[in-house]
Design a protein around this motif. Structure first.
Motif, PDB file in Angstrom:
ATOM      1  N   GLY A 169       9.123   8.283   0.830  1.00  0.00           N
ATOM      2  CA  GLY A 169       9.048   8.834   2.179  1.00  0.00           C
ATOM      3  C   GLY A 169      10.169   8.343   3.071  1.00  0.00           C
ATOM      4  N   PRO A 170      10.283   8.911   4.271  1.00  0.00           N
ATOM      5  CA  PRO A 170      11.369   8.535   5.181  1.00  0.00           C
ATOM      6  C   PRO A 170      11.250   7.119   5.717  1.00  0.00           C
ATOM      7  N   ASP A 171      10.072   6.517   5.596  1.00  0.00           N
ATOM      8  CA  ASP A 171       9.876   5.135   6.067  1.00  0.00           C
ATOM      9  C   ASP A 171       9.904   4.149   4.909  1.00  0.00           C
ATOM     10  N   ALA A 172      10.702   4.430   3.890  1.00  0.00           N
ATOM     11  CA  ALA A 172      10.701   3.619   2.666  1.00  0.00           C
ATOM     12  C   ALA A 172      11.078   2.167   2.915  1.00  0.00           C
ATOM     13  N   GLU A 173      11.770   1.867   4.010  1.00  0.00           N
ATOM     14  CA  GLU A 173      12.152   0.486   4.312  1.00  0.00           C
ATOM     15  C   GLU A 173      11.004  -0.305   4.930  1.00  0.00           C
ATOM     16  N   ARG A 174       9.936   0.373   5.308  1.00  0.00           N
ATOM     17  CA  ARG A 174       8.817  -0.290   5.983  1.00  0.00           C
ATOM     18  C   ARG A 174       7.878  -0.929   4.967  1.00  0.00           C
ATOM     19  N   PHE A 175       7.406  -2.125   5.279  1.00  0.00           N
ATOM     20  CA  PHE A 175       6.449  -2.830   4.424  1.00  0.00           C
ATOM     21  C   PHE A 175       5.054  -2.252   4.634  1.00  0.00           C
ATOM     22  N   ASP A 176       4.464  -1.699   3.578  1.00  0.00           N
ATOM     23  CA  ASP A 176       3.151  -1.067   3.676  1.00  0.00           C
ATOM     24  C   ASP A 176       2.438  -1.166   2.328  1.00  0.00           C
ATOM     25  N   PRO A 177       1.556  -2.146   2.158  1.00  0.00           N
ATOM     26  CA  PRO A 177       0.865  -2.315   0.865  1.00  0.00           C
ATOM     27  C   PRO A 177       0.038  -1.120   0.446  1.00  0.00           C
ATOM     28  N   ASP A 178      -0.373  -0.271   1.390  1.00  0.00           N
ATOM     29  CA  ASP A 178      -1.201   0.875   1.015  1.00  0.00           C
ATOM     30  C   ASP A 178      -0.437   1.917   0.207  1.00  0.00           C
ATOM     31  N   ARG A 179       0.879   1.743   0.068  1.00  0.00           N
ATOM     32  CA  ARG A 179       1.611   2.604  -0.862  1.00  0.00           C
ATOM     33  C   ARG A 179       1.082   2.444  -2.290  1.00  0.00           C
ATOM     34  N   PHE A 180       0.380   1.338  -2.544  1.00  0.00           N
ATOM     35  CA  PHE A 180      -0.081   1.048  -3.897  1.00  0.00           C
ATOM     36  C   PHE A 180      -1.597   1.174  -4.034  1.00  0.00           C
ATOM     37  N   ASP A 181      -2.248   1.882  -3.097  1.00  0.00           N
ATOM     38  CA  ASP A 181      -3.658   2.152  -3.384  1.00  0.00           C
ATOM     39  C   ASP A 181      -3.721   3.160  -4.526  1.00  0.00           C
ATOM     40  N   ALA A 182      -4.860   3.241  -5.153  1.00  0.00           N
ATOM     41  CA  ALA A 182      -4.972   3.986  -6.412  1.00  0.00           C
ATOM     42  C   ALA A 182      -4.557   5.445  -6.254  1.00  0.00           C
ATOM     43  N   LYS A 183      -4.958   6.068  -5.159  1.00  0.00           N
ATOM     44  CA  LYS A 183      -4.635   7.483  -4.961  1.00  0.00           C
ATOM     45  C   LYS A 183      -3.132   7.680  -4.815  1.00  0.00           C
ATOM     46  N   ALA A 184      -2.472   6.811  -4.055  1.00  0.00           N
ATOM     47  CA  ALA A 184      -1.025   6.925  -3.863  1.00  0.00           C
ATOM     48  C   ALA A 184      -0.281   6.721  -5.174  1.00  0.00           C
ATOM     49  N   VAL A 185      -0.732   5.756  -5.973  1.00  0.00           N
ATOM     50  CA  VAL A 185      -0.069   5.496  -7.255  1.00  0.00           C
ATOM     51  C   VAL A 185      -0.183   6.710  -8.170  1.00  0.00           C
ATOM     52  N   ARG A 186      -1.372   7.320  -8.220  1.00  0.00           N
ATOM     53  CA  ARG A 186      -1.569   8.492  -9.082  1.00  0.00           C
ATOM     54  C   ARG A 186      -0.719   9.678  -8.643  1.00  0.00           C
ATOM     55  N   SER A 187      -0.399   9.739  -7.361  1.00  0.00           N
ATOM     56  CA  SER A 187       0.354  10.885  -6.850  1.00  0.00           C
ATOM     57  C   SER A 187       1.853  10.775  -7.131  1.00  0.00           C
ATOM     58  N   ARG A 188       2.325   9.593  -7.509  1.00  0.00           N
ATOM     59  CA  ARG A 188       3.764   9.415  -7.737  1.00  0.00           C
ATOM     60  C   ARG A 188       4.115   9.694  -9.187  1.00  0.00           C
ATOM     61  N   ALA A 189       5.335  10.154  -9.382  1.00  0.00           N
ATOM     62  CA  ALA A 189       5.827  10.390 -10.740  1.00  0.00           C
ATOM     63  C   ALA A 189       5.998   9.063 -11.474  1.00  0.00           C
ATOM     64  N   PRO A 190       5.944   9.075 -12.803  1.00  0.00           N
ATOM     65  CA  PRO A 190       6.191   7.834 -13.561  1.00  0.00           C
ATOM     66  C   PRO A 190       7.621   7.332 -13.340  1.00  0.00           C
ATOM     67  N   HIS A 191       7.810   6.064 -13.649  1.00  0.00           N
ATOM     68  CA  HIS A 191       9.144   5.436 -13.655  1.00  0.00           C
ATOM     69  C   HIS A 191       9.771   5.343 -12.272  1.00  0.00           C
ATOM     70  N   THR A 192       8.947   5.291 -11.223  1.00  0.00           N
ATOM     71  CA  THR A 192       9.488   5.125  -9.875  1.00  0.00           C
ATOM     72  C   THR A 192       9.334   3.697  -9.363  1.00  0.00           C
ATOM     73  N   PHE A 193       8.615   2.851 -10.105  1.00  0.00           N
ATOM     74  CA  PHE A 193       8.408   1.450  -9.724  1.00  0.00           C
ATOM     75  C   PHE A 193       8.698   0.601 -10.949  1.00  0.00           C
ATOM     76  N   LYS A 194       9.819  -0.115 -10.918  1.00  0.00           N
ATOM     77  CA  LYS A 194      10.303  -0.792 -12.122  1.00  0.00           C
ATOM     78  C   LYS A 194      10.743  -2.235 -11.853  1.00  0.00           C
ATOM     79  N   PRO A 195       9.865  -3.089 -11.340  1.00  0.00           N
ATOM     80  CA  PRO A 195      10.296  -4.468 -11.086  1.00  0.00           C
ATOM     81  C   PRO A 195      10.431  -5.321 -12.341  1.00  0.00           C
ATOM     82  N   PHE A 196       9.929  -4.841 -13.491  1.00  0.00           N
ATOM     83  CA  PHE A 196       9.975  -5.626 -14.721  1.00  0.00           C
ATOM     84  C   PHE A 196      10.794  -4.935 -15.812  1.00  0.00           C
ATOM     85  N   GLY A 197      11.686  -4.022 -15.433  1.00  0.00           N
ATOM     86  CA  GLY A 197      12.445  -3.299 -16.437  1.00  0.00           C
ATOM     87  C   GLY A 197      11.626  -2.152 -16.999  1.00  0.00           C
ATOM     88  N   THR A 198      12.016  -1.694 -18.191  1.00  0.00           N
ATOM     89  CA  THR A 198      11.343  -0.516 -18.748  1.00  0.00           C
ATOM     90  C   THR A 198      11.369  -0.556 -20.261  1.00  0.00           C
TER      91      THR A 198
END
Length: 515
Positions: free
Chosen positions: A398-427
């Motif tokens: 989203g346009p506020d991607a620089e903002r700290f918001d833990p609710d980006r990772f609630d279950a519904k939000a996670v399911r709505s995102r495409a795979p491979h968009t969160f990669k803090p541990f490599g792939t």
């Protein structure tokens, strides 16, 4: 230039390709920063101390794929979500060991993190050690994690009573070093009893810093420009080797009667199918890999999370309420209780989104292919995925991607995102083997600290990030208020209770798994 046994040159390129080509036939089509200087490359406005943060700045200007040149080396960077998803295809791409990672090979060799794909010891070590990170094994480590956390809070209690601020990155480094040393290798560095960081940490930071500096000077001039640093790096490597050799020697002298931990697996376990065992040299490399990688990135993740919790008291209050509700007054929260801290885990994930402590990973083409249906790549061509910018892609976050918001990772939000968009541990297959260990440790520690303290930031502090291959907040100090109003017993396990639990608990259930 010498070649490796699989027909590639040491930089990972196939025979017959010049390094300048990178295996990208249409390299010149990719955007690059302006003001390129002869010989030096794209260095205008850049700093040799912050190459990753400079790359994030260029990424915003140049788009989801771009190139940079420095001292004759050309690099391709990728951060767009669709391109990253393409690079995550294990059938077409694999891990590329290059840049600073390859610079660590003098110390880590063919350890899990630095091994080339063709080196057989990677698969051997992975198969032997993977059971050491199973759910059952993790439950066995939990009590030791609690004990180390108690040593941290003892130190923070003294600082709070004296009205002193705590050095967050320094203390998180002590915590995570002691945790991996205790759980993995039965060793105690005595970090919390020292006024300064253990010399192992100093040597480790030295090797990481030197590995990064090698990428910031022209290769032909490095022996002269880094002569003094090279001597210090050699001394650091020698110290790390001696420390680990002493640790292994002590365990071997004990006649194999160890703790059933990672070191026991390295020394005693044969591959379940081939019967192969790790060589003494590879054991040393794996121990160093785990001691370094097993604490450096986790200490950064904890430090960033504590920064954001201090800066966002509403988030800290919500996370603290969750800890109080789920853990109650129990002195020593159990292993299963940590996994129930779902909001606190979101806080950790959101911190890793904004500042993945392993800020990039490289991928190379297994065969001639086309990235994203548009960019031809020859076999061996590679690109560096900027995780920190992938995690800020406005099309995903989203346009506020620089903002700290833990609710980006609630279950519904996670399911709505495409795979491979969160990669803090490599792939893929070469993703971090200890990621569940790190996440459990970090969530446990954050829960214990929130239950015990209110975090007060320095109002004048502005986040600065230091780079040494990994990322860490620089100069982060917090003041603490001990929680008393909730009427709780202090929020950290009683050391005697933990010791009693440890005495009655089974030994770490790793020995024999997969044998």
């Amino acid at each position: 230039m010498a070649e490796t046994t699989n027909g590639t040159k040491p930089d990972g390129l196939p025979k017959g390709f010049r390094s300048a080509e990178l295996g990208w036939p249409e390299l010149r089509r990719l955007p690059r920063p302006p003001y390129r200087l002869p010989l030096l490359g794209d260095v205008v406005g850049a700093s040799r101390h912050t190459p990753m943060q400079d790359s994030l700045r260029y990424a915003r200007q140049l788009g989801p794929i771009f190139r940079r040149r420095a001292f004759g080396k050309e690099f391709v960077f990728v951060w767009g979500a669709s391109l990253t998803a393409d690079l995550a295809d294990e059938g077409r791409f694999a891990k590329h060991v290059g840049l600073g990672v390859a610079n660590l090979r003098p110390i880590a060799g063919d350890g899990l993190f630095t091994a080339y794909n063709h080196e057989s010891n990677w698969q051997l070590a992975h198969d032997v050690l993977a059971p050491g990170f199973s759910r059952e094994a993790m439950a066995g480590y939990h009590v030791m994690m609690l004990d180390v956390a108690g040593r941290l809070t003892d130190q923070w209690d003294r600082a709070q009573a004296a009205g002193r601020a705590v050095d967050v990155p320094g203390d998180m480094t002590k915590l995570t070093l002691e945790t991996i040393a205790r759980t993995g290798f039965g060793h105690d560095f005595g970090s919390f009893e020292r006024a300064r960081l253990h010399p192992f940490v100093t040597a480790m930071v030295g090797t990481l810093t030197y590995a990064q500096r090698l990428n910031t000077v022209p290769a032909p001039l490095a022996p002269w420009l880094l002569r003094g640093a090279s001597r210090r790096n050699a001394a650091d490597i020698a110290y790390l080797n001696r420390t680990v050799d002493d640790l292994v020697r002590a365990r071997t002298a004990a006649g194999g009667d160890g703790e059933g931990d990672l070191l026991d697996r390295m020394l005693e376990t044969a591959h379940p199918e081939t019967g192969e065992r790790l060589s003494p040299e590879n054991v040393r490399r794996q121990v160093i890999t785990f001691l370094v990688a097993g604490h450096e990135t986790t200490s950064g993740a904890l430090s960033f999370a504590l920064h954001y919790l201090a800066q966002h008291p509403d988030v800290a209050s919500r996370a603290r309420d969750e800890v109080d509700r789920i853990w109650g007054d129990t002195q020593a929260p159990g292993y299963e209780q940590v996994a129930r801290l779902r909001y606190l885990r979101r806080v950790l994930d959101e911190s890793l989104r904004l500042w993945p402590t392993a800020p990039a990973f490289a991928r190379e083409a297994r065969r001639d292919t086309v990235l994203g249906g548009e960019h031809p790549m020859r076999r061996g061509a590679w690109a560096l995925v900027l995780a920190g910018m992938l995690h800020r892609d406005p099309e995903v976050w989203g346009p506020d991607a620089e903002r700290f918001d833990p609710d980006r990772f609630d279950a519904k939000a996670v399911r709505s995102r495409a795979p491979h968009t969160f990669k803090p541990f490599g792939t893929g297959a070469r993703a971090c083997i200890g990621r569940q260990f790190a996440l459990h440790e970090a969530t446990l520690v954050l829960g214990l600290l929130l239950r015990r303290y209110e975090l007060r930031p320095d109002p004048d502090y502005r986040l600065r990030v230091t780079e040494r291959l990994t990322l860490m907040p620089e100069g982060l100090r917090l003041r603490l208020d001990r929680r008393t109003s909730a009427g709780r017993p202090g929020g950290t396990p009683d050391r005697a209770a933990v010791a009693e639990d440890a005495a009655s608990a089974p030994r770490c259930p790793v020995r024999g798994m997969g044998d």
